[in-house]
Write a protein that holds these residues in place. Structure first.
Motif, short mmCIF file in Angstrom:
data_model
loop_
_atom_site.label_atom_id
_atom_site.label_comp_id
_atom_site.label_asym_id
_atom_site.label_seq_id
_atom_site.Cartn_x
_atom_site.Cartn_y
_atom_site.Cartn_z
N VAL A 246 0.84 -1.20 0.00
CA VAL A 246 0.00 0.00 0.00
C VAL A 246 0.88 1.25 0.00
N ILE A 247 1.92 1.24 0.83
CA ILE A 247 2.86 2.37 0.81
C ILE A 247 3.41 2.56 -0.61
N GLY A 248 3.78 1.44 -1.23
CA GLY A 248 4.32 1.52 -2.59
C GLY A 248 3.34 2.15 -3.56
N GLY A 249 2.09 1.76 -3.43
CA GLY A 249 1.07 2.35 -4.30
C GLY A 249 0.94 3.85 -4.10
N ILE A 250 0.97 4.26 -2.84
CA ILE A 250 0.86 5.70 -2.52
C ILE A 250 2.08 6.45 -3.04
N VAL A 251 3.27 5.90 -2.77
CA VAL A 251 4.50 6.53 -3.27
C VAL A 251 4.43 6.67 -4.79
N GLY A 252 3.96 5.60 -5.44
CA GLY A 252 3.86 5.63 -6.90
C GLY A 252 2.92 6.73 -7.36
N ALA A 253 1.75 6.85 -6.71
CA ALA A 253 0.78 7.87 -7.11
C ALA A 253 1.35 9.27 -6.93
N ILE A 254 2.00 9.49 -5.79
CA ILE A 254 2.57 10.81 -5.53
C ILE A 254 3.68 11.13 -6.53
N THR A 255 4.58 10.17 -6.72
CA THR A 255 5.70 10.41 -7.63
C THR A 255 5.20 10.67 -9.05
N ALA A 256 4.19 9.92 -9.45
CA ALA A 256 3.64 10.13 -10.80
C ALA A 256 3.02 11.52 -10.91
N ALA A 257 2.24 11.91 -9.89
CA ALA A 257 1.58 13.21 -9.94
C ALA A 257 2.60 14.35 -9.91
N ALA A 258 3.76 14.10 -9.31
CA ALA A 258 4.77 15.15 -9.19
C ALA A 258 5.74 15.17 -10.36
N ALA A 259 5.57 14.27 -11.32
CA ALA A 259 6.50 14.20 -12.45
C ALA A 259 6.40 15.47 -13.29
N SER A 260 7.51 15.87 -13.89
CA SER A 260 7.47 17.07 -14.72
C SER A 260 8.42 16.91 -15.90
N GLU A 261 8.16 17.66 -16.92
CA GLU A 261 9.01 17.59 -18.11
C GLU A 261 10.43 18.03 -17.80
N SER A 262 10.59 18.93 -16.86
CA SER A 262 11.95 19.41 -16.57
C SER A 262 12.81 18.30 -15.98
N VAL A 263 12.20 17.41 -15.21
CA VAL A 263 12.98 16.32 -14.62
C VAL A 263 13.13 15.16 -15.60
N TYR A 264 12.06 14.81 -16.28
CA TYR A 264 12.05 13.62 -17.12
C TYR A 264 12.50 13.90 -18.55
N GLY A 265 12.36 15.13 -19.01
CA GLY A 265 12.53 15.40 -20.43
C GLY A 265 11.24 15.05 -21.15
N LYS A 266 11.01 15.71 -22.27
CA LYS A 266 9.74 15.53 -22.97
C LYS A 266 9.51 14.07 -23.37
N GLN A 267 10.49 13.52 -24.08
CA GLN A 267 10.34 12.14 -24.55
C GLN A 267 10.43 11.16 -23.38
N GLY A 268 11.25 11.49 -22.40
CA GLY A 268 11.41 10.64 -21.24
C GLY A 268 10.10 10.47 -20.48
N LEU A 269 9.33 11.55 -20.36
CA LEU A 269 8.04 11.50 -19.67
C LEU A 269 7.08 10.57 -20.41
N ILE A 270 7.05 10.73 -21.73
CA ILE A 270 6.16 9.88 -22.53
C ILE A 270 6.56 8.42 -22.41
N ASN A 271 7.88 8.14 -22.49
CA ASN A 271 8.35 6.76 -22.38
C ASN A 271 8.01 6.16 -21.02
N THR A 272 8.29 6.91 -19.96
CA THR A 272 8.15 6.35 -18.62
C THR A 272 6.70 6.02 -18.31
#
Lengths: 437, 437, 437
Positions: free
Chosen positions: B338-364
């Motif tokens: 359950v913790i993992g699921g919550i961490v995943g949801a938060i990390t996903a919601a906090a993702a940004s193009e500046s960290v991932y890169g445009k194509q990186g975000l789409i791939n991930t």
């Protein structure tokens, strides 16, 4: 050994520093195409099978753990050096330079060759001295290299996972030796032949590592790409199917309905491990297009036959044919190996261009060079011939080597000292242990 | 099973002999680009986790080693065949041919599916019969495939290491079954519930192989290249951090200052293994750019929560909610999942193009096709929804299957025979062992 | 730790989602060329060596299995986090951003660094408290990073398998600490110092996993392609040769002709494991063109020296120099490490363009940048200098850290409680066990 290596063995081109030039010459753009990256993960899995798998599989005896793992370690280390030389002379001696060029595939083949000898060790476990084991390995490796040369090079049979070359040969080689070394009074060491709770648990470690890594064993030297991929899928399915069949048969054969530990997970007394038989039986056909349900069928029949072997054939072998088979290698290697050879011959004969594709058929059976015009039917015949060669080499070779080992110069243990680590190992904890168990 | 495989299962294109043509068609220049070489080493690590890791993790009971490893082996072998079919029908049934095409990734997914059932086995270890286990696995795999289809395909949540799909579902599935099968008089087998010195050492083998190979588990089916690379680094760091936290908390919670073996390295009595919780909690987020210190933080909190779980929550579950959780899977899988699921949801919601890169975000996050326009915030919401789906499937599914297993037709052991190998296994060494320990 | 990671540690470019752009920029056509696929299988093997290999190798003591495996687990988990930071600061701190970029190679290096500390643990096994171990690891990793920086970066010596950097340093570091912590009354815990049958069998698991995966250890960070390939072949041959020599010497040295378990397969009492010495001694030269027979020769001598060490040098160290070396690391790591350094220096000095090829020589010794004009003879000299640096760091560092550990604030066990799990571990099965053994 050092001198022989000095004269004959050299690095092959992919493990030589000159590879940087070879690579440029062959238009290879990336280091990742070195054969190392195709084979090394499988090699390590096979290596674990040889040293941990075979070693711990034989620890089921209550007082022979050191002998099982330790002698396994000794003969494997000796055998692989000798195998590199023998296999090199027969398979890869460069006619121009007179050298043997080795790479990661040679190491895998040496491990395979050693596997044949370790199988034979299973039949005589606890009844021979270390010197006898070394002699057995010396001749075993030599016979193996000749037999392999005949089957793979002359007959051009395919046998990637070694159903014939490794398991059938190794099984009958060990059984023949055991027959010659028959000990009528072995019951004198009866007290040492059982297993204890923890020795059975150690044996599970061996069983599981063999079972898990068998897909690597059968795919280690198959064709790059789809060949390795397919061999893994087939072996994985076949092994899973064998487990279910073994459990089912084992439960049915007992009135109490209990699972018999010895027949399922570990070897104990004179029983061994049917769950692994599926991997053996798919050795030859693993890289063929046997199809997923074909793999399940092979596993199904193999589980039945191997389990039945423990119940009916092993006692027959011991009482009538006077073959004392400590680990039950007849059920685990010899018989499934023969099945594997037959499955391989049938599958080869039934191959067609519609299933394999034109180029796929050529790749799978290596119909190139001298064998360009061979048909699948002929190939099936040669596969069957290879099967017979491996049996003959095993039985005749084992009988001869057994006679040599019967000479009273090798220091083998007395009947009442069989299966006992005390004879060859000094162990500080031994005495305390005896009181406890 | 053979018939179903015959009708549905075929090799995928990368494991088919026609690959030689496909390859040329797709402009693939080298055999090394076969998916086999991307996935196979990870697959073998996962395979070891399933059979040796899960199996030996449960050997801590003094007289249930055969049951732990043997039944684990049985249900895993059965489950993976059934999983190939169920996952195939739901995920990869080719609409044109009506066939399921399998490759190495399918084998990994089948192993993952089996992991869910083995987690559930941990809750009922020693209290059910082999037939009950098979029924539990049959329904477990089916529920798993449906739940996985909803979470990964319909909700398009990401869950590479299976925090939600595998651990949360498996955990609550097992706990719900255990609740329905509550045994008020389990104390009658109290003499069998402890561990002995060597059974704890065997359990360490399981713990360590799970711990070491967890990076492979979380990276096995992530994106080729940087995705697998990143998942390994994150999991490695998270697990290392969990170990330190667990040891610290464990020492603090004891007045004597001794380390409590059961809470650190092995499971014993009703306690289990907090050191592994970090791997579970990072299952969803392992492939995200959670950054190395993020992984350490997750490991830190997870170590605290899981260790606290053994001290406070497990007794509460047993006394108040009447859930008898033999291996403590609530602390090792359900809660960290359950913790993992919550961490995943938060990390996903906090993702940004500046960290991932445009194509990186789409791939991930695989924002392609129907999901091209999804934002990271929406993705976070769907991740959380996936979390709920897995809990609901676990609890409701487990309650239903538990009711089926409560029928008095499955031959479950009497209260006083729980945790005892003698009921289902014949072992020659058993009697001697009883005297010794 | 979390804060330090937050400030310094970042993903390197091959594990970052931006790799999709980097890749396109560098004209890399396939995901398979990510460093992950070159290194990850070797990394996992090394990881198994660290946690299972080193851990179980030390389980030979009859009542210290939890201490061996558990403390090994604790200090390895702590050490690898600290090592990522320390090695990062010294080796790969990016001057522009002030960040450390980590990838799979960093993880391998961190595992290597931890190996040095675990070797040192072998010398003090059973005689120190967990807090002392953590202090020892903290300073050990720090010294390691400095020493590694001097040897590999400043002296530009080659040491892929770490004969000098890992084994010599770790060995002398542990021995020096053990000398400072000399316990004249250690005989008071004599009853705990022996091994029992099953503890020796557990130790075999450690020995075998170390032995099997040593080729991965020596090849894990060598050059892509032929470098890794060659390192594997050399180590494989050297180890096989060591086994035979060890068995031969061991048998010769005994009048009874029995094999002494402790000197071959497991460590027991104050004896350790000569079969592994070959891997240590080839650490530096594994990637060189030492040729297959050269590897056999190294293994041969190493087996002799290491076995002789157990018979003659260990008692001398204990009686005369007052160094109590629980696991015999002087024979397994320190001495073979020195041999490895010498072999490396000689092999480097003897390298020639005719054997290596022009480009091969440059690749192998990395004669680029500042070191473009270095000759092989100079290189040999720097290798020898590196050897000395590692000894000095080990001895002096160990003496200083030993003095710190001698302070009476760390809660070390009393003489009569050494080698006993009861002091630091709570185990439910302990009492029963005591009666049995």
């Amino acid at each position: 050994m050092i001198i022989l290596f000095g004269v004959f063995i050299r690095y092959d081109e992919e493990s030589d520093t000159h590879w940087v030039e070879t690579k440029a010459h062959d238009n290879i753009t990336s280091d990742i195409e070195n054969d190392f990256y195709f084979r090394y993960p499988s090699f390590q899995d096979v290596h674990v099978m040889i040293f941990v798998g075979f070693g711990f599989l034989m620890t089921f005896l209550k007082r022979y753990s050191f002998g099982a793992v330790g002698f396994n370690f000794l003969i494997a280390s000796f055998g692989l050096q000798w195998a590199l030389l023998m296999q090199g002379w027969f398979h890869s001696l460069d006619p121009q330079t007179g050298k043997i060029f080795i790479g990661v595939e040679s190491l895998i083949n040496a491990d395979f060759c050693v596997a044949g000898c370790l199988i034979a060790y299973g039949a005589v476990l606890g009844k021979v001295s270390p010197v006898q084991l070394l002699v057995m390995t010396l001749f075993g490796v030599t016979l193996f290299a000749v037999e392999e040369y005949i089957i793979l090079n002359l007959l051009h049979a395919r046998d990637a996972g070694g159903s014939m070359v490794i398991h059938t040969f190794g099984g009958y080689y060990g059984l023949a030796i055991s027959r010659v070394l028959y000990r009528p009074n072995l019951h004198q060491s009866k007290r040492m032949q059982g297993s204890v709770y923890h020795s059975d648990t150690f044996a599970m470690i061996g069983t599981l590592f063999l079972w898990m890594f068998w897909p690597s064993f059968n795919s280690a030297i198959t064709d790059h790409g789809d060949g390795q991929h397919r061999a893994v899928i087939n072996t994985y399915l076949c092994l899973a199917s064998t487990v279910l069949t073994t459990v089912a048969i084992s439960s049915l054969s007992q009135k109490t309905g209990k699972l018999d530990m010895v027949r399922i997970i570990t070897m104990s007394d004179d029983l061994s491990n049917s769950t692994l038989a599926g991997g053996v039986a798919l050795g030859t056909a693993a890289e063929f297009m046997i199809s997923p349900y074909g793999a399940l069928i092979v596993g199904f029949f193999c589980g039945i036959i191997s389990t039945m072997g423990y119940i009916f054939i092993s006692p027959f072998l011991e009482k009538t044919l006077k073959i004392q088979d400590t680990c039950g290698i007849h059920n685990l290697h010899a018989m499934p190996g023969v099945i594997g050879g037959i499955v391989g011959a049938i599958t080869a004969a039934a191959a067609s261009e519609s299933v394999y594709g034109k180029q796929g058929l050529i790749n799978t059976f290596d119909f190139t060079g001298d064998f360009k015009d061979r048909t699948v039917l002929t190939q099936g015949g040669y596969q069957a011939a290879g099967m017979c060669v491996s049996i003959v080499f095993g039985v005749v070779g084992g009988a001869i080597v057994g006679s040599i080992l019967k000479l009273p110069i090798w220091g083998d243990p007395a009947d009442e000292n069989c299966f006992d680590d005390e004879v060859y190992w000094e162990s500080s904890g031994g005495k305390h242990f005896c009181f406890s168990f």
